[in-house]
Design an enzyme around this catalytic site. Sequence first.
Site, PDB file in Angstrom:
ATOM      1  N   ARG A  55      30.617  39.275  29.553  1.00  0.00           N
ATOM      2  CA  ARG A  55      30.338  40.029  30.787  1.00  0.00           C
ATOM      3  C   ARG A  55      29.526  39.210  31.783  1.00  0.00           C
ATOM      4  O   ARG A  55      29.602  39.450  32.991  1.00  0.00           O
ATOM      5  CB  ARG A  55      29.614  41.333  30.403  1.00  0.00           C
ATOM      6  CG  ARG A  55      29.059  42.091  31.569  1.00  0.00           C
ATOM      7  CD  ARG A  55      28.836  43.578  31.297  1.00  0.00           C
ATOM      8  NE  ARG A  55      28.134  43.896  30.071  1.00  0.00           N
ATOM      9  CZ  ARG A  55      26.821  43.712  29.876  1.00  0.00           C
ATOM     10  NH1 ARG A  55      26.060  43.161  30.800  1.00  0.00           N
ATOM     11  NH2 ARG A  55      26.265  44.060  28.727  1.00  0.00           N
ATOM     12  N   ASP A 178      34.046  44.360  55.108  1.00  0.00           N
ATOM     13  CA  ASP A 178      35.274  44.275  54.302  1.00  0.00           C
ATOM     14  C   ASP A 178      36.213  43.346  55.065  1.00  0.00           C
ATOM     15  O   ASP A 178      36.791  43.730  56.091  1.00  0.00           O
ATOM     16  CB  ASP A 178      35.873  45.681  54.115  1.00  0.00           C
ATOM     17  CG  ASP A 178      37.123  45.660  53.230  1.00  0.00           C
ATOM     18  OD1 ASP A 178      37.769  44.599  53.139  1.00  0.00           O
ATOM     19  OD2 ASP A 178      37.454  46.717  52.655  1.00  0.00           O
ATOM     20  N   LYS A 203      44.774  41.755  47.335  1.00  0.00           N
ATOM     21  CA  LYS A 203      45.767  41.626  48.414  1.00  0.00           C
ATOM     22  C   LYS A 203      46.229  40.170  48.538  1.00  0.00           C
ATOM     23  O   LYS A 203      46.936  39.683  47.691  1.00  0.00           O
ATOM     24  CB  LYS A 203      45.196  42.173  49.719  1.00  0.00           C
ATOM     25  CG  LYS A 203      44.560  43.547  49.585  1.00  0.00           C
ATOM     26  CD  LYS A 203      45.575  44.605  49.202  1.00  0.00           C
ATOM     27  CE  LYS A 203      44.888  45.918  48.867  1.00  0.00           C
ATOM     28  NZ  LYS A 203      45.756  46.889  48.248  1.00  0.00           N
TER      29      LYS A 203
HETATM   30  C1  LIG Z   1      40.876  46.953  53.408  1.00  0.00           C
HETATM   31  C2  LIG Z   1      40.861  47.263  51.958  1.00  0.00           C
HETATM   32  N1  LIG Z   1      39.698  47.196  51.295  1.00  0.00           N
HETATM   33  C3  LIG Z   1      39.625  47.473  49.976  1.00  0.00           C
HETATM   34  C4  LIG Z   1      40.742  47.839  49.270  1.00  0.00           C
HETATM   35  C5  LIG Z   1      40.596  48.188  47.809  1.00  0.00           C
HETATM   36  O1  LIG Z   1      41.145  47.251  46.957  1.00  0.00           O
HETATM   37  P1  LIG Z   1      41.524  47.682  45.458  1.00  0.00           P
HETATM   38  O2  LIG Z   1      42.815  48.439  45.573  1.00  0.00           O
HETATM   39  O3  LIG Z   1      41.616  46.440  44.682  1.00  0.00           O
HETATM   40  O4  LIG Z   1      40.443  48.576  44.978  1.00  0.00           O
HETATM   41  C6  LIG Z   1      41.974  47.912  49.906  1.00  0.00           C
HETATM   42  C7  LIG Z   1      43.182  48.324  49.164  1.00  0.00           C
HETATM   43  O5  LIG Z   1      44.199  48.699  49.736  1.00  0.00           O
HETATM   44  C8  LIG Z   1      42.041  47.626  51.296  1.00  0.00           C
HETATM   45  O6  LIG Z   1      43.194  47.712  51.979  1.00  0.00           O
END
Ligand SMILES: Cc1ncc(COP(=O)(O)O)c(C=O)c1O
Length: 389
Positions: A55, A178, A203
């Site tokens: 971990r 983000d 992504k």
């Molecule tokens: C802009 C954005 N942030 C975070 C996430 C979350 O990612 P995860 O699906 O791996 O939790 C997504 C998923 O679609 C996203 O489009």
Amino acid sequence: MAADKDRPDTKAVAAGRMSEEHFGAVNTPLYRASTILFPDLATLKSNKQPYTYGRRGTPTSRSLEQAITQLEGGARTVLTPSGLNACALAILSVCGAGDHLLVSDSVYEPTRHFCDTVLKRYGVSTDYYPPTEDIAPLLKPNTRAVFCESPGSLTFEVQDIPAIARAAHAKNVSVLLDNTWATPLLFSAIAHGVDLSIQAATKYIGGHADLNLGYVTANDSHAARLVATHGTMGLAAGADDVWLTLRGLRTLPTRLKRHQETGLLLANWLKARPEVARVLYPALADDPGHILWKRDFKGANGLVGFVLKPVSDKAVAALVDGLKHFGIGYSWGGFESLILPAHIKRSHPFAAAPPADMGPVLRIHAGLEDPSDLIADLEAGFKRLKDAS
Ligand SMILES: Cc1ncc(COP(=O)(O)O)c(C=O)c1O
């Protein structure tokens, strides 16, 4: 290893490699380990062995963390089991009971849900701000952080991150972003004033629609708190997903260029369609976010939103259901094309097109297929839409 002065494409290829420690293997191999043995008690007590427990990290996770930290230009990176988990971790590492959080109204909906439920239960209040508005008047004495997402999920507003960072830092407020749309290749979050840069590596970095992984990279002032919160919560990403992400990272620059090329082509093609009221793609010269995007970003990607003129659900289904190359799915960033109706949840109005013109919003992810096949597919889709109207 890459040098800090190397260009981003070189860093994506070279950073975090440990070939000399792995019999010359180019990319760090997959380590699956929970228990890691110590040769004797003195070594255990010394706390100096580089790996101590699964971990707490393996050579595979360390490779990816190092590569990302170099690409982000940050101080430390931690990996999480999903992108959403990375958003939650970043918030939890700066906010506590009694604090106030400002979140962009264009934020990814599950991040909004986290703030409105778990975070609220633990005594942190959230207000949503219009993504392109000045945040200075919205800061309260107990505001601890501003959460940004630029361009925003589904609606693609570009935020003025340096201006947000100036206003926030003047009041000792942390800036979280983000940065999944851009990845560190298209927007250098930390250099633009962000304290915690968040990524759903699920992504574009993973890039193959076969894993979930998130990360948070901190600047110097936020590194200790981030690492401590991550460790205390026991957040460890799965070994296979970490390794697949490390593998995806190596081809990210090349894939992104092709996603952008096709994304721009489709955005321009959609703009010329009589059925489309507006295209949401910051790389288009007449997009409201274009000036900021051009100032701050190094490129665009394959995500293209578009607002249809008012049309029946039946006609939209005729368009979408018959597509051959666009799967219907809740994701993006993989090698394959996707399409999704956007359900936009807002606290403030979202005015993408004059209300009389505003129909359903769809989002396309342009994959790595031949763009001519994608256009032919959409062309046939618009014919079905017309026939069903
Ligand atoms: C802009 C954005 N942030 C975070 C996430 C979350 O990612 P995860 O699906 O791996 O939790 C997504 C998923 O679609 C996203 O489009």
